[in-house]
Design a protein around this motif. Structure first.
Motif: not given
Length: 440
Positions: A127-156
């Motif tokens: 669940k943790k992996v999926r939730i962090y990945e979804l948050l990364g996807d959301i911030f990717y689409i909304s072009n928030n690069l710092n948040r995107e990086y943070y959540y994709y890193f946490k997911a990986l």
């Protein structure tokens, strides 16, 4: 309704098994009998740690074989409270998926903190992996690069507590892309190399993508030999069915050879690219390829070939879609070619068209680049009235530039030389600074 606190471990095992669509004999395996599973589920035998480990392992093996991203820990079977936590995690996942569908990306900080606190309290790896990945996807689409990086890193990072996780490479590629865009160059190289060495289930095509990303970063760092070596490895994993991937490889390969003034190999790469594009009716990519070829002939000062291929650009340009990602750069490079041919009026026309598109798309980096080139054009063409009008239109933007201490120091020095009528010293400082910016 039954009080969840009174659910036994055996009853908890039964509800998890049924929700996963598993039968008792499937989770028994070789080390535990189906009869023991039945006794545990009916509270006639105790579920001990050893049995919970075996059952969880068997469940995860089946989930892996069925390509279902669910990972059960022994604690999930032993602690009934984790069942409700997994259910709550599913509600978070559903809400985040709906945010992506509805494109309403305004997640409140309080909600993010709530999700983080929940994931820290309950170590639900899948669940943790999926939730962090979804948050990364959301911030990717909304072009928030710092948040995107943070959540994709946490997911990986969380995914490495998820043994034999399938398609981890896709998660890694999302993080790599963010690092490429944000110039985390060493991180790109290290992450790609790590994935290539340690992940066993990466499909051949995606191995090529990792090698391409390595090549891209080495190219940005002007480590051309390393870039070409990585491109050579990428090509091994791409076929002509992977047209999109091969095109990117050939473009970067051509640029690398052009950079090292190996013009014959650069032209070979671009001509190979033209073969892939032939008959595909992809006008924008065809224009970009011809423009790259023209740049080679400009470097060789072969005006005849420049004109020959420029005719091909201009014959394809009317068919480029107005929404094409490449169109602003195509207009810009068209302007540069006209400048090389000393047709200043046409050069200005296409540069203004590029400038208009950059304003429309609010691409501030392209806008600044195009304005800078327009200033150069007006100076070279000696169009001083147009230059004055342009500078007047930019006055507000100039006054709103954020100054750092180093820039203030330079301005003070320039102001001093101007007050002393020392135009030569002023010119030297400005020329050197502009040259350094160009090289950097």
């Amino acid at each position: 309704m039954r009080n969840e606190n009174k659910v036994s471990a055996g009853e908890n095992l039964k509800r998890i098994r049924k929700e996963l669509g598993l039968r008792q004999h499937e989770i028994a395996g070789e080390d535990i009998t189906r009869n023991l599973i039945s006794l545990i589920e009916n509270n006639r035998a105790i579920l001990y740690d050893t049995a919970a480990n075996i059952i969880a392992k068997n469940m995860n093996k089946i989930m892996y074989e069925r390509d279902i991203n669910i990972f059960i820990k022994p604690e999930d079977l032993l602690n009934p409270e984790r069942y409700n936590a997994r259910k709550k995690a599913n509600t978070y996942i559903e809400k985040l998926e709906n945010i992506l569908i509805e494109k309403k990306f305004n997640i409140e900080p309080e909600k993010l903190n709530e999700i983080e606190a929940f994931l820290n309290q309950w170590d639900l790896v899948d669940k943790k992996v999926r939730i962090y990945e979804l948050l990364g996807d959301i911030f990717y689409i909304s072009n928030n690069l710092n948040r995107e990086y943070y959540y994709y890193f946490k997911a990986l990072e969380a995914s490495y507590d998820y043994p034999n996780m399938k398609k981890r490479y896709k998660l890694a590629l999302k993080l790599v892309y963010n690092c490429v865009v944000t110039d985390k160059n060493e991180e790109v190289i290290n992450l790609c190399n790590y994935m290539l060495l340690n992940e066993k289930d990466i499909p051949d095509r995606f191995k090529g993508v990792f090698y391409y990303d390595i090549a891209l970063v080495h190219g940005k760092l002007e480590e051309i030999d390393k870039s070409l070596e990585a491109l050579k490895n990428a090509k091994k994993h791409f076929t002509y069915k992977n047209n999109m991937d091969l095109k990117k490889v050939l473009i970067l390969e051509g640029i690398c050879y052009y950079t090292t003034k190996n013009y014959s190999k650069a032209l070979k790469s671009y001509n190979e690219l033209l073969k892939i594009l032939e008959g595909k009716n992809i006008a924008d990519e065809t224009c970009v390829t011809y423009i790259n070829i023209i740049q080679v002939y400009i470097a060789k000062n072969d005006k005849e070939q420049v004109i020959k291929y420029f005719d091909k650009v201009m014959s394809n340009l009317p068919y480029v879609n107005e929404d094409s990602f490449y169109l602003p750069e195509i207009y810009y490079e068209t302007s540069n070619i006209y400048l090389y041919l000393e047709n200043y009026e046409a050069s200005e026309k296409y540069l203004n068209a590029a400038l208009a598109l950059s304003q429309k798309s609010e691409n501030h980096n392209l806008y600044k680049k195009f304005v800078s080139t327009l200033i150069d054009l007006y100076i070279q063409a000696n169009w001083l009235d147009k230059l004055r009008d342009l500078m007047n239109s930019l006055e507000d933007k100039i006054y709103n530039i954020k100054l750092n201490e180093e820039f203030i120091l330079v301005l003070k020095l320039l102001l001093y030389y101007v007050s002393q009528d020392d135009h030569k010293a002023t010119e030297i400082i400005i020329t050197n600074l502009l040259q350094k910016e160009k090289e950097g």
